[in-house]
Design a protein around this motif. Structure first.
Motif, PDB file in Angstrom:
ATOM      1  N   PHE A 137       4.542  -2.361   4.138  1.00 33.54           N
ATOM      2  CA  PHE A 137       4.678  -2.376   5.722  1.00 33.54           C
ATOM      3  C   PHE A 137       4.471  -4.033   5.960  1.00 33.54           C
ATOM      4  O   PHE A 137       5.139  -4.360   6.321  1.00 33.54           O
ATOM      5  CB  PHE A 137       3.028  -2.238   6.004  1.00 33.54           C
ATOM      6  N   ILE A 138       3.436  -4.830   4.720  1.00 31.48           N
ATOM      7  CA  ILE A 138       3.869  -6.323   5.514  1.00 31.48           C
ATOM      8  C   ILE A 138       4.796  -7.144   5.289  1.00 31.48           C
ATOM      9  O   ILE A 138       5.417  -7.779   5.962  1.00 31.48           O
ATOM     10  CB  ILE A 138       2.384  -6.992   4.812  1.00 31.48           C
TER      11      ILE A 138
ATOM     12  N   ASP B 272      -5.285   1.333  -5.363  1.00 27.79           N
ATOM     13  CA  ASP B 272      -4.146   1.017  -5.650  1.00 27.79           C
ATOM     14  C   ASP B 272      -3.004   1.114  -4.942  1.00 27.79           C
ATOM     15  O   ASP B 272      -1.839   0.914  -4.264  1.00 27.79           O
ATOM     16  CB  ASP B 272      -3.244   0.919  -7.266  1.00 27.79           C
TER      17      ASP B 272
ATOM     18  N   THR C  91      -3.387  -0.408  -1.342  1.00 29.74           N
ATOM     19  CA  THR C  91      -2.941  -1.862  -0.955  1.00 29.74           C
ATOM     20  C   THR C  91      -0.888  -2.108  -1.275  1.00 29.74           C
ATOM     21  O   THR C  91      -0.363  -3.291  -0.723  1.00 29.74           O
ATOM     22  CB  THR C  91      -3.411  -2.524  -2.369  1.00 29.74           C
ATOM     23  N   ASN C  92      -0.946  -1.099  -1.914  1.00 25.60           N
ATOM     24  CA  ASN C  92       0.828  -1.316  -2.347  1.00 25.60           C
ATOM     25  C   ASN C  92       1.938  -0.887  -1.322  1.00 25.60           C
ATOM     26  O   ASN C  92       2.193  -1.548  -0.713  1.00 25.60           O
ATOM     27  CB  ASN C  92       1.098   0.315  -3.822  1.00 25.60           C
TER      28      ASN C  92
ATOM     29  N   LEU D 197       9.249   3.612 -10.472  1.00 27.88           N
ATOM     30  CA  LEU D 197       8.585   2.719 -10.435  1.00 27.88           C
ATOM     31  C   LEU D 197       7.500   1.763 -10.154  1.00 27.88           C
ATOM     32  O   LEU D 197       7.901   0.606  -9.990  1.00 27.88           O
ATOM     33  CB  LEU D 197      10.494   1.558 -10.154  1.00 27.88           C
ATOM     34  N   GLY D 198       7.100   2.988  -9.140  1.00 23.31           N
ATOM     35  CA  GLY D 198       5.641   1.836  -8.185  1.00 23.31           C
ATOM     36  C   GLY D 198       5.914   1.283  -6.959  1.00 23.31           C
ATOM     37  O   GLY D 198       5.296   0.248  -6.986  1.00 23.31           O
ATOM     38  N   VAL D 199       7.008   1.818  -6.588  1.00 21.70           N
ATOM     39  CA  VAL D 199       7.285   0.940  -5.580  1.00 21.70           C
ATOM     40  C   VAL D 199       6.880   1.680  -4.403  1.00 21.70           C
ATOM     41  O   VAL D 199       6.956   2.946  -3.823  1.00 21.70           O
ATOM     42  CB  VAL D 199       8.763   1.274  -5.704  1.00 21.70           C
TER      43      VAL D 199
ATOM     44  N   LEU E  10       0.323  -1.544   2.060  1.00 27.25           N
ATOM     45  CA  LEU E  10      -0.101  -2.158   2.882  1.00 27.25           C
ATOM     46  C   LEU E  10       0.986  -3.483   2.768  1.00 27.25           C
ATOM     47  O   LEU E  10       1.114  -3.477   3.551  1.00 27.25           O
ATOM     48  CB  LEU E  10      -1.351  -2.137   2.556  1.00 27.25           C
ATOM     49  N   ALA E  11       0.790  -3.645   1.455  1.00 24.91           N
ATOM     50  CA  ALA E  11       1.800  -4.826   0.571  1.00 24.91           C
ATOM     51  C   ALA E  11       3.420  -4.215   1.548  1.00 24.91           C
ATOM     52  O   ALA E  11       3.556  -5.511   2.385  1.00 24.91           O
ATOM     53  CB  ALA E  11       1.981  -5.072  -0.636  1.00 24.91           C
TER      54      ALA E  11
ATOM     55  N   HIS F  85      -6.524   3.536   6.027  1.00 22.92           N
ATOM     56  CA  HIS F  85      -6.713   2.691   5.656  1.00 22.92           C
ATOM     57  C   HIS F  85      -7.498   2.301   6.926  1.00 22.92           C
ATOM     58  O   HIS F  85      -9.283   2.230   7.311  1.00 22.92           O
ATOM     59  CB  HIS F  85      -5.814   2.252   4.718  1.00 22.92           C
TER      60      HIS F  85
ATOM     61  N   LEU G 104      -1.564   4.237   6.582  1.00 25.27           N
ATOM     62  CA  LEU G 104      -2.139   3.069   6.921  1.00 25.27           C
ATOM     63  C   LEU G 104      -3.201   3.353   7.874  1.00 25.27           C
ATOM     64  O   LEU G 104      -4.214   2.815   8.013  1.00 25.27           O
ATOM     65  CB  LEU G 104      -0.440   2.669   7.429  1.00 25.27           C
TER      66      LEU G 104
END
Lengths: 480, 480
Positions: free
Chosen positions: A396-397, A387, A390-391, A151-153, A393-394, A360, A357
């Motif tokens: 984490f946010i 990709d 950033t996935n 699912l690319g989660v 990182l999102a 990065h 993280l």
């Protein structure tokens, strides 16, 4: 969105839930505490509902990504909703909110409890309570290694190639094969811990319940004082070992069982996990030694158990970390945001994400010195796609946003600052005990009604890697 | 690394610092509090050191990126080191650590104070204390709009094209031109607020000091009770207005002064900033109303001042938010992580980064539904480069890492959990007052010695956008 398929499969899940209630029913008959009828009634209701769901939606189930998300989220929630029945029917937990909270805490392997006196519960209910952990753990292993990567989660796509099973063509056969293999490993680990705990003097009942709590990184105990009740060096050691095992990627155990013992050492995430825990132990033991009147050995013993328990998100306790100095409590609070390895039963942010993280962050500092160079993030020798980064990182946010928003809501309900923060950290991270009013020697009974529902949602959000739940709130998700 | 160039330019900075001490000297002479000699001596020492630095390193200063970083970090630290002299020489702050903390707090426009009784200080020293804010504010505007965008720090490269001045060819002429323009705006704003505050009944001295504290989003007051001392609706209104102005990108003010008033409305960051503050006001006012015995008007008045003060990272106070309910305190704690717009004098993470972090989170959720689509993050109509996004994400991670590590160190020194957390949040975000023992009615006097140095470092880290300082710790930075 094909809702029929979703309901159809949830029907199957409910049927299996009902079947799995026969184990506590057996214990209820054996111990004769008078809870058998409540469990039997729950089996009936759950099974009937399951059959109705299944039969009323005759369909050829085709798993597409959207149905996958819906089945996971609604499946988990429905399991908790029906799993709460025995507690309510018997009257051990009169409020349905409380019973739902407790069962959601079980299925999400959180281990946060609203019970003020665990030991008065009949054996059948206690067993069911612990079994929800074990079932939840089964679900999460398959979810994190066989479903979420596709699912690319949240960076889980990293594990697409690594999981055992046939080649990644279609979702359904792959899930089946991977599930079989991983559940085999899960059973072996469960069997081993149960035996070892019984060897340490536990009854079969206690050994099974505590094994369920350990291998699923859940944390429900049958005793009010948790593992401290047994006051046994041996039992603590066994549980520490199996918490560590439960916090490890289960595909590594699979390889080890096939004879590839070096897999552990080769795996970057496992190495980080191991060294991280060691470092936390080296930080925490001196803090305990200097802030509480413990011997050196007792300080190390307490530090080892509590650090492993929180990092793996189990939540068992042998000590009340609230008597430690504030720095020790702070370490525990921060550890609630780490979590086990990906593909383990551990919750929270997870080691692989924390690693990437940090990597990065270092990479971006290097880029400042070489503004025009291409500097990828590497894991071992492997270049990690931007990709994926950033996935993560999102992720984490989103995790932080929910943590902050959730803490605010809990504070709005009148909890003090630390209780508010810790209750969300401990449920979102599927740990269980937090700090202050929800600390290791307290429970969630005093949380307001709305708070219990909210924390139940956070347990689900955390357990299903956030994205899986959030996506259901995107209107576009529901369009044909 | 050309250290000579760095020392040469720091020599010039010290010379200017000495010159700027003539203003407090004038006030010392006027008020005759007996602090004139201490200031005069400080001028002498600072000017002499500056001249020695300058003369001993005859060089043709060439600004490359590395020297840029070194000048910014060491320049700021040296200014604080010498700016502390008047306090120590006069004896108002006998400990050099305390004086350094206070001056670093001034130059970083933080506003955290170790003074337990501000009002006993002679006028000259009080003026110097506030003037450090104003000078720090001048520094930060130029830094964030003319230097950091070219060093590629933390997403500031977004503003490369937006700043006024000649085309971005060489660093030096551009800094000069941009500085001139922005300082002009800064002077206009300073002049306007001073006049308006005097109109409200303040003496020239108090008006100037509080203007310095406002336009630099600093927060040093000449009164123990901060702005509450004046108990004036008018003065609070003026200060709220100018805190808002100080928290706005100064290049927008430049355009407005040129007649382009619509720039504010067109700017996405400014719109977010404005709506965000409004939202926080709507959340906080009811919390105050229901938790403290205030009238509706007083609740709004207190909420407006405190929200604007914390979001802009000023730190002035008209109310003790520690008497609010825990949810109100939580809002204040979280606001410490927001900050003003980029290119303003405000500190902390900053609005533009918060916006892009949120947008990135939303984008990744959309990507889950369309795994193969290219979905960029947009700001207005403009596509934001993935490099900028990952840069901002890394900034956020580093910020959180320092926050967590710092809070742990403060807890190790024996502070309670909330004080430890809030002291780091309030210094790293350049706000000033935190919570618990460092709340709005308390001060930093009781923080242990090592803690004061550490918090001073955090003020610098926060003020210089973290990267600028951290890069000095990379060994490669120092290689020829």
């Amino acid at each position: 969105m094909n809702l029929k398929t979703v309901i159809h499969i949830i029907g199957i899940l409910l049927f299996f839930e009902a079947v799995s209630m026969f184990a506590p029913l057996a214990f209820a008959f054996y111990y004769q505490d008078g809870d058998a009828w409540a469990i039997a009634a729950s089996i009936l209701i759950t099974m009937l509902t399951g059959l109705i769901f299944y039969a009323s939606t005759k369909t050829k189930p085709e798993l597409r990504v959207r149905e996958g998300f819906a089945i996971v989220v609604f499946g988990w929630a429905t399991m908790a909703a029906f799993g709460a029945l025995p507690f309510v029917l018997y009257g051990a937990v009169p409020s349905y909110t409380d019973a739902f909270f407790e069962t959601m805490s079980g299925f999400t392997t959180t281990g946060a409890s609203i019970l003020t006196n665990i030991e008065v519960l009949p054996h059948g209910l206690l067993f069911w309570r612990s079994e929800t952990h074990w079932l939840g753990g089964m679900g999460i292993i398959v979810l994190s290694l066989a479903i979420l990567p596709f699912l690319g989660v949240g960076g889980m796509q990293l594990f697409k190639a690594e999981v055992p099973g046939p080649s990644p063509d279609k979702l359904k056969p792959r899930i089946k094969e991977t599930a079989k293999i991983l559940w085999g490993v899960y059973l072996v680990v469960t069997f081993a811990e149960t035996l070892l705990l019984m060897f340490g003097g536990m009854s079969l009942f206690d050994a099974l319940c505590h094994t369920f709590g350990t291998v699923a990184t859940g944390g429900f105990s049958t005793k009010n004082a948790s593992i401290a009740h047994f006051d046994s060096f041996y039992i603590e050691g066994i549980i520490i070992l199996f918490m560590l095992i439960a916090g490890t990627n289960f595909s590594l155990h699979y390889r080890a069982l096939k004879g590839e013992w070096k897999s552990y050492h080769k795996d970057r995430e496992f190495r980080f996990y191991f060294l991280f825990i060691l470092t936390c132990l080296l930080i925490t033991a001196p803090i305990i030694y200097f802030s509480v009147n413990y011997s050196v050995v007792d300080s190390i013993r307490s530090a080892a158990f509590q650090v492993v328990s929180i990092v793996t998100t189990t939540g068992y306790a042998t000590d009340d970390f609230e008597i430690w100095s504030s720095s020790g409590q702070f370490v525990m609070l921060i550890l609630m945001f780490i979590g086990g390895c990906a593909g383990s039963t551990g919750g929270s942010i997870k080691i692989i994400r924390i690693m990437l993280l940090l990597k990065h962050g270092v990479t971006e500092i290097k880029k400042l010195l070489h503004p025009n160079a291409y500097i990828p993030v590497r894991l071992g020798g492997r270049v990690i796609s931007p990709d994926v980064i950033t996935n993560i990182l999102a992720f984490f946010i989103l995790y932080m946003l929910i943590f902050v928003g959730g803490s605010f809501c809990m504070a709005l309900m009148g909890l003090d600052l630390i209780t508010a923060i810790a209750s969300v950290a401990a449920t979102l991270g599927n740990i269980g005990p937090g700090l202050a009013d929800v600390g290791p020697t307290d429970n969630y009974a005093a949380i307001p009604l709305a708070g219990k529902w909210l924390l139940s949602l956070f347990m689900l959000l955390g357990r299903l890697e956030i994205y899986t739940v959030i996506i259901l709130f995107v209107p576009e998700f529901w369009k044909k």
